[in-house]
Scaffold this motif. Structure first.
Motif, mmCIF file in Angstrom:
data_model
loop_
_atom_site.group_PDB
_atom_site.id
_atom_site.type_symbol
_atom_site.label_atom_id
_atom_site.label_comp_id
_atom_site.label_asym_id
_atom_site.label_seq_id
_atom_site.Cartn_x
_atom_site.Cartn_y
_atom_site.Cartn_z
ATOM 1 N N ALA A 146 4.787 1.073 -5.877
ATOM 2 C CA ALA A 146 6.234 0.924 -5.690
ATOM 3 C C ALA A 146 6.572 0.754 -4.213
ATOM 4 O O ALA A 146 7.397 -0.089 -3.833
ATOM 5 C CB ALA A 146 6.964 2.129 -6.268
ATOM 6 N N ARG A 147 5.943 1.544 -3.331
ATOM 7 C CA ARG A 147 6.228 1.453 -1.902
ATOM 8 C C ARG A 147 5.769 0.093 -1.347
ATOM 9 O O ARG A 147 6.460 -0.530 -0.541
ATOM 10 C CB ARG A 147 5.550 2.597 -1.154
ATOM 11 C CG ARG A 147 5.876 2.616 0.324
ATOM 12 C CD ARG A 147 5.216 3.772 1.047
ATOM 13 N NE ARG A 147 5.670 5.065 0.545
ATOM 14 C CZ ARG A 147 5.467 6.218 1.174
ATOM 15 N NH1 ARG A 147 4.795 6.234 2.329
ATOM 16 N NH2 ARG A 147 5.895 7.351 0.666
ATOM 17 N N ALA A 148 4.559 -0.342 -1.780
ATOM 18 C CA ALA A 148 4.046 -1.625 -1.301
ATOM 19 C C ALA A 148 4.943 -2.773 -1.757
ATOM 20 O O ALA A 148 5.258 -3.696 -0.985
ATOM 21 C CB ALA A 148 2.616 -1.826 -1.805
ATOM 22 N N THR A 149 5.363 -2.726 -3.044
ATOM 23 C CA THR A 149 6.259 -3.777 -3.558
ATOM 24 C C THR A 149 7.570 -3.782 -2.800
ATOM 25 O O THR A 149 8.097 -4.848 -2.431
ATOM 26 C CB THR A 149 6.516 -3.557 -5.061
ATOM 27 O OG1 THR A 149 5.267 -3.508 -5.757
ATOM 28 C CG2 THR A 149 7.376 -4.669 -5.639
ATOM 29 N N HIS A 153 10.898 2.784 7.550
ATOM 30 C CA HIS A 153 11.671 3.378 6.440
ATOM 31 C C HIS A 153 10.910 4.486 5.719
ATOM 32 O O HIS A 153 11.246 4.814 4.581
ATOM 33 C CB HIS A 153 12.049 2.282 5.421
ATOM 34 C CG HIS A 153 12.940 1.224 5.974
ATOM 35 N ND1 HIS A 153 12.460 0.168 6.711
ATOM 36 C CD2 HIS A 153 14.293 1.067 5.914
ATOM 37 C CE1 HIS A 153 13.477 -0.610 7.067
ATOM 38 N NE2 HIS A 153 14.600 -0.095 6.610
ATOM 39 N N GLU A 154 9.914 5.068 6.372
ATOM 40 C CA GLU A 154 9.099 6.067 5.679
ATOM 41 C C GLU A 154 9.888 7.317 5.296
ATOM 42 O O GLU A 154 9.492 8.070 4.397
ATOM 43 C CB GLU A 154 7.909 6.475 6.546
ATOM 44 C CG GLU A 154 8.302 7.090 7.884
ATOM 45 C CD GLU A 154 7.077 7.471 8.692
ATOM 46 O OE1 GLU A 154 6.094 7.861 8.052
ATOM 47 O OE2 GLU A 154 7.098 7.369 9.929
ATOM 48 N N ASN A 155 11.023 7.570 5.951
ATOM 49 C CA ASN A 155 11.823 8.753 5.635
ATOM 50 C C ASN A 155 12.934 8.470 4.633
ATOM 51 O O ASN A 155 13.728 9.362 4.320
ATOM 52 C CB ASN A 155 12.422 9.342 6.919
ATOM 53 C CG ASN A 155 11.358 9.870 7.861
ATOM 54 O OD1 ASN A 155 10.362 10.430 7.406
ATOM 55 N ND2 ASN A 155 11.556 9.701 9.161
ATOM 56 N N HIS A 179 8.983 -6.820 -0.508
ATOM 57 C CA HIS A 179 10.269 -7.380 -0.933
ATOM 58 C C HIS A 179 11.269 -7.416 0.215
ATOM 59 O O HIS A 179 11.877 -8.456 0.498
ATOM 60 C CB HIS A 179 10.794 -6.553 -2.105
ATOM 61 C CG HIS A 179 12.136 -6.998 -2.605
ATOM 62 N ND1 HIS A 179 12.346 -8.212 -3.211
ATOM 63 C CD2 HIS A 179 13.344 -6.375 -2.568
ATOM 64 C CE1 HIS A 179 13.624 -8.325 -3.547
ATOM 65 N NE2 HIS A 179 14.248 -7.215 -3.162
ATOM 66 N N TYR A 180 11.432 -6.262 0.905
ATOM 67 C CA TYR A 180 12.446 -6.171 1.956
ATOM 68 C C TYR A 180 12.003 -6.839 3.258
ATOM 69 O O TYR A 180 12.847 -7.156 4.098
ATOM 70 C CB TYR A 180 12.812 -4.711 2.216
ATOM 71 C CG TYR A 180 13.725 -4.136 1.182
ATOM 72 C CD1 TYR A 180 15.065 -4.533 1.109
ATOM 73 C CD2 TYR A 180 13.265 -3.219 0.244
ATOM 74 C CE1 TYR A 180 15.911 -4.019 0.154
ATOM 75 C CE2 TYR A 180 14.095 -2.707 -0.722
ATOM 76 C CZ TYR A 180 15.428 -3.111 -0.762
ATOM 77 O OH TYR A 180 16.256 -2.602 -1.719
ATOM 78 N N SER A 181 10.712 -7.010 3.458
ATOM 79 C CA SER A 181 10.236 -7.666 4.684
ATOM 80 C C SER A 181 10.180 -9.179 4.519
ATOM 81 O O SER A 181 9.688 -9.887 5.397
ATOM 82 C CB SER A 181 8.850 -7.135 5.060
ATOM 83 O OG SER A 181 7.897 -7.455 4.055
ATOM 84 N N GLY A 182 10.642 -9.692 3.395
ATOM 85 C CA GLY A 182 10.681 -11.127 3.171
ATOM 86 C C GLY A 182 9.408 -11.682 2.589
ATOM 87 O O GLY A 182 9.244 -12.908 2.491
ATOM 88 N N ASN A 183 8.454 -10.784 2.228
ATOM 89 C CA ASN A 183 7.218 -11.230 1.572
ATOM 90 C C ASN A 183 6.464 -12.233 2.459
ATOM 91 O O ASN A 183 5.896 -13.217 1.979
ATOM 92 C CB ASN A 183 7.544 -11.867 0.221
ATOM 93 C CG ASN A 183 6.370 -11.813 -0.733
ATOM 94 O OD1 ASN A 183 5.511 -10.938 -0.627
ATOM 95 N ND2 ASN A 183 6.315 -12.749 -1.659
#
Length: 423
Positions: free
Chosen positions: A129-132, A153-155, A136-140
């Protein structure tokens, strides 16, 4: 299951509609929203009908108004949320998508990401889930960009939640409903990326260890609480048993006193009857008083045998200690050994090995059998000699837990009380 609310990924607030999400974004600048199956709480005051969306809000309402009764109408107000953008006041203007058709609520799906990059992130130790979410948010775009996003965004509270987007949305955008993509940060070198990945794994490990420690502390607190409750229950049970024994002893003494008084009255009546038959005058009550005072003095020198098994046990232990006055260590060891025998039977009444004692055992003879009163005490507890006196045996149907508990109490008192058997 269809979503019933929109959840803010930045602060965790639950919102009923897209309009509320837009208002929340304007007030807080939060832009990370996702569909949630968790319903918005709806507590309605029974006095003024004010709705409250949280327990905190209801508590504040109570402090301000004094109203304390609320009705939970969450299930009544819960309905599938519409992801359509709010319509303008002019109903003639409808919202249309790129194809020119009117927009309609569509199913939320997991966006597509680069499978190769996803496998590399999973190999580095990141959850799926974290990797997806990172891709997704980094533009793939690249592995470095995804790792950078995870570091930044680790927190986030929802970092391990799978991102969602509408089925009709262009998958190339890689952006869910009502979300904004931040500008990518400078890329990390492979070495920095490995270091960051190691740091993230180390933080996850430490977090898991902290959670395990907290869980262990909670378990220990619960174990201590249960232990205290068991000890308190045992203390109350022992106290009730002592009160019962004292009440029984008092009742026996009163009964014995009443019996003696009846016998005395009967003797007085027989004596008066004999004097009457012999023609003698009735005895002067004043002359009887001295003799009455003498009788109790004579009786005080006559030992009264124990009338209960508990008193017989106590007397047996007193005799054992008095018969070995100069051997305190030996007497104490005998008491402790007897307490062990009694305790084993009480804890394991169905185990024959604890209910059968060989009298010729050297250890038994040294600790208990060689002292006058040791075997007698076991017999008072229900043990009987069998096989020609070679064994002491307590039949399973003759195990009396009340007698064993009383015996244990007397033995414990004899061990801890330095004056036991002295008076």
């Amino acid at each position: 299951m269809a979503g019933v609310s929109l959840k803010c990924g930045d602060c965790g607030a639950l919102l009923k509609s897209v309009e509320e999400a837009q208002e929340h974004a304007e007030l807080t600048s939060h832009s990370n929203f996702s569909e949630s199956t968790e319903a918005v709480l709806n507590l309605v005051c029974t006095v003024c009908a004010k709705p409250c969306r949280s327990k905190t809000e209801s508590d504040l309402h109570t402090k301000r108004t004094g109203h304390t009764d609320f009705v939970d109408k969450t299930s009544e107000a819960t309905k599938p949320i519409s992801l359509e953008a709010p319509k303008a006041m002019d109903e003639s203007h409808e919202v249309v998508d790129a194809s020119g058709s009117s927009s309609e609520p569509q199913e939320m799906i997991v966006p597509e990401v680069d499978k190769k990059l996803l496998e590399e992130l999973e190999a580095m130790g990141f959850p799926t889930a974290r990797a997806t979410r990172a891709l997704h948010y980094s533009g793939n775009t690249s592995l470095e960009a995804a790792v950078n996003w995870v570091v930044e965004h680790e927190n986030d509270s929802d970092i391990d939640e799978m991102p969602l987007m509408t089925s009709g949305q262009d998958s190339k955008l890689k952006v869910p409903v009502n979300a904004k993509v931040e500008a990518p940060k400078p890329a990390l070198t492979p070495e920095e990326m490995k270091i960051k990945a190691q740091e993230l794994r180390e933080r996850a490990r430490k977090k898991k260890e902290e959670e395990e420690k907290i869980m262990e502390r909670e378990k220990e607190k619960e174990r201590i609480r249960v232990g205290k409750e068991l000890l308190e229950a045992k203390r109350i049970e022992e106290e009730n048993e002592r009160k019962r024994i004292l009440a029984l002893r008092k009742a026996e003494k009163e009964e014995e006193q009443r019996a003696r008084e009846k016998i005395r009255q009967k003797l007085e009546e027989d004596k008066a009857e004999r004097r009457r038959k012999l023609g003698l005058p009735p005895e002067d009550p004043a002359a009887v008083k001295p003799s009455a005072s003498v009788v109790p003095e004579k009786k005080s020198y006559v030992p009264i045998k124990p009338v209960t098994k508990l008193e017989q046990m106590r007397e047996c232990l007193r005799s054992l200690k008095q018969n070995h006055k100069n051997e305190d260590a030996k007497v104490k060891r005998a008491f402790q050994t007897l307490l062990t025998y009694i305790g084993n039977v009480a804890k394991n009444p169905n185990e024959e090995k604890f209910r059968k004692i060989r009298l010729t055992n050297p250890s038994f003879q040294e600790r208990v059998g060689g002292l006058k009163g040791g075997v007698e005490f076991l017999e008072l507890c229900g043990f009987e000699k069998i096989e020609g006196g070679e064994f002491l045996f307590l039949a399973s149907d003759k195990v009396d837990m009340t007698v064993l508990n009383s015996a244990g109490s007397e033995l414990n008192s004899a061990i801890v009380n330095p004056f036991f058997g002295v008076l």
